[in-house]
Write a protein that holds these residues in place. Structure first.
Motif, PDB file in Angstrom:
ATOM      1  N   ILE A 140      34.834  34.287  37.555  1.00 50.38           N
ATOM      2  CA  ILE A 140      35.809  33.447  38.229  1.00 50.38           C
ATOM      3  C   ILE A 140      36.379  34.076  39.493  1.00 50.38           C
ATOM      4  CG2 ILE A 140      36.469  32.122  36.199  1.00 50.38           C
ATOM      5  CD1 ILE A 140      38.982  33.932  36.012  1.00 50.38           C
ATOM      6  N   SER A 141      36.362  35.371  39.603  1.00 49.34           N
ATOM      7  CA  SER A 141      36.913  35.987  40.804  1.00 49.34           C
ATOM      8  C   SER A 141      36.429  37.421  40.924  1.00 49.34           C
ATOM      9  CB  SER A 141      38.447  35.961  40.761  1.00 49.34           C
ATOM     10  OG  SER A 141      38.982  36.468  41.968  1.00 49.34           O
ATOM     11  N   CYS A 142      36.190  37.823  42.157  1.00 51.98           N
ATOM     12  CA  CYS A 142      35.748  39.190  42.419  1.00 51.98           C
ATOM     13  C   CYS A 142      36.413  39.727  43.679  1.00 51.98           C
ATOM     14  CB  CYS A 142      34.240  39.271  42.632  1.00 51.98           C
ATOM     15  SG  CYS A 142      33.239  38.829  41.210  1.00 51.98           S
ATOM     16  N   VAL A 143      36.566  41.034  43.705  1.00 53.28           N
ATOM     17  CA  VAL A 143      36.999  41.712  44.923  1.00 53.28           C
ATOM     18  C   VAL A 143      36.006  42.846  45.166  1.00 53.28           C
ATOM     19  CG1 VAL A 143      38.674  43.136  43.639  1.00 53.28           C
ATOM     20  CG2 VAL A 143      38.901  42.878  46.123  1.00 53.28           C
ATOM     21  N   THR A 144      35.467  42.902  46.369  1.00 53.42           N
ATOM     22  CA  THR A 144      34.471  43.915  46.679  1.00 53.42           C
ATOM     23  C   THR A 144      35.143  45.246  47.015  1.00 53.42           C
ATOM     24  OG1 THR A 144      34.408  43.506  49.052  1.00 53.42           O
ATOM     25  CG2 THR A 144      33.020  42.106  47.643  1.00 53.42           C
ATOM     26  N   LYS A 145      34.338  46.277  47.208  1.00 56.96           N
ATOM     27  CA  LYS A 145      34.898  47.586  47.559  1.00 56.96           C
ATOM     28  C   LYS A 145      35.495  47.573  48.957  1.00 56.96           C
ATOM     29  CE  LYS A 145      30.468  49.590  49.016  1.00 56.96           C
ATOM     30  NZ  LYS A 145      29.497  50.686  48.754  1.00 56.96           N
ATOM     31  N   THR A 146      35.121  46.576  49.762  1.00 55.78           N
ATOM     32  CA  THR A 146      35.698  46.429  51.095  1.00 55.78           C
ATOM     33  C   THR A 146      36.799  45.368  51.119  1.00 55.78           C
ATOM     34  OG1 THR A 146      33.920  44.905  51.659  1.00 55.78           O
ATOM     35  CG2 THR A 146      33.624  47.220  52.288  1.00 55.78           C
ATOM     36  N   ASP A 147      37.261  44.981  49.922  1.00 55.38           N
ATOM     37  CA  ASP A 147      38.419  44.103  49.770  1.00 55.38           C
ATOM     38  C   ASP A 147      38.151  42.642  50.121  1.00 55.38           C
ATOM     39  OD1 ASP A 147      41.986  44.627  50.389  1.00 55.38           O
ATOM     40  OD2 ASP A 147      40.827  44.425  48.539  1.00 55.38           O
ATOM     41  N   GLU A 148      36.890  42.248  50.146  1.00 55.10           N
ATOM     42  CA  GLU A 148      36.591  40.825  50.293  1.00 55.10           C
ATOM     43  C   GLU A 148      36.755  40.167  48.932  1.00 55.10           C
ATOM     44  OE1 GLU A 148      32.782  42.114  52.151  1.00 55.10           O
ATOM     45  OE2 GLU A 148      33.045  40.242  53.263  1.00 55.10           O
ATOM     46  N   THR A 149      37.203  38.938  48.943  1.00 53.38           N
ATOM     47  CA  THR A 149      37.461  38.250  47.681  1.00 53.38           C
ATOM     48  C   THR A 149      36.632  36.982  47.567  1.00 53.38           C
ATOM     49  OG1 THR A 149      39.333  37.072  48.666  1.00 53.38           O
ATOM     50  CG2 THR A 149      39.809  39.137  47.517  1.00 53.38           C
ATOM     51  N   ARG A 150      36.364  36.627  46.334  1.00 53.79           N
ATOM     52  CA  ARG A 150      35.583  35.422  46.066  1.00 53.79           C
ATOM     53  C   ARG A 150      36.150  34.755  44.825  1.00 53.79           C
ATOM     54  NH1 ARG A 150      29.032  35.066  44.890  1.00 53.79           N
ATOM     55  NH2 ARG A 150      29.009  32.838  44.437  1.00 53.79           N
ATOM     56  N   TYR A 151      36.168  33.428  44.853  1.00 54.27           N
ATOM     57  CA  TYR A 151      36.718  32.666  43.738  1.00 54.27           C
ATOM     58  C   TYR A 151      35.769  31.549  43.330  1.00 54.27           C
ATOM     59  CZ  TYR A 151      40.994  34.974  45.229  1.00 54.27           C
ATOM     60  OH  TYR A 151      41.932  35.923  45.570  1.00 54.27           O
ATOM     61  N   GLU A 152      35.691  31.350  42.038  1.00 52.55           N
ATOM     62  CA  GLU A 152      34.943  30.214  41.512  1.00 52.55           C
ATOM     63  C   GLU A 152      35.766  28.956  41.734  1.00 52.55           C
ATOM     64  OE1 GLU A 152      33.527  27.321  38.677  1.00 52.55           O
ATOM     65  OE2 GLU A 152      35.408  28.401  38.412  1.00 52.55           O
ATOM     66  N   GLU A 153      35.069  27.819  41.862  1.00 58.51           N
ATOM     67  CA  GLU A 153      35.745  26.580  42.253  1.00 58.51           C
ATOM     68  C   GLU A 153      36.904  26.207  41.335  1.00 58.51           C
ATOM     69  OE1 GLU A 153      34.237  26.089  45.775  1.00 58.51           O
ATOM     70  OE2 GLU A 153      35.560  24.582  44.901  1.00 58.51           O
TER      71      GLU A 153
END
Length: 125
Positions: A48-61
């Motif tokens: 449902i959600s991730c944060v990369t090591k470079t602080d980019e974020t992603r969210y599931e709909e």
């Protein structure tokens, strides 16, 4: 010993909020993407959600606009703020860490190296 320990789950009424925490130890946290997955009763686990090591974020709909993921490398921790909770958010929430994963595959649990044991979130109507 590698550990990911989730906390912050519990029982909350619909419309409420929770802040989940994931405390990491035993590996080079800064080098890893960290994701939250959840598994609802009788359903498959989903990212449902991730944060990369470079602080980019992603969210599931299903959580986009209601969730905010943040990481604190000084504390080796990741947090997931969930707002406007509804009964469909009831699930066990897991955090996981991945060192080698592309943006496109962030929600693919096959690429996660480490997992926590989960924390239960129950949303009552």
């Amino acid at each position: 010993e590698v550990q990911l320990v989730e906390s912050g789950g519990g029982l909350v009424q619909a419309g409420g909020s929770l802040r989940l925490s994931c405390a990491a130890s035993g590996f080079s946290f800064d080098d890893y993407a960290v994701c939250w997955f959840r598994q609802a009763p009788a359903k498959e686990r989903e990212g449902i959600s991730c944060v990369t090591k470079t602080d980019e974020t992603r969210y599931e709909e299903s959580v986009k606009g209601r969730a905010t993921i943040t990481r604190d490398n000084a504390q080796n921790a990741v947090y997931l703020q969930l707002n406007s909770l509804n009964p469909e958010d009831t699930a066990v929430y897991y955090c996981a860490a991945a060192k080698h994963v592309t943006w496109r595959l962030l929600f693919n649990e096959v690429f996660m190296d480490y997992w926590g044991r989960g924390t239960l979130v129950t949303v009552s109507s």
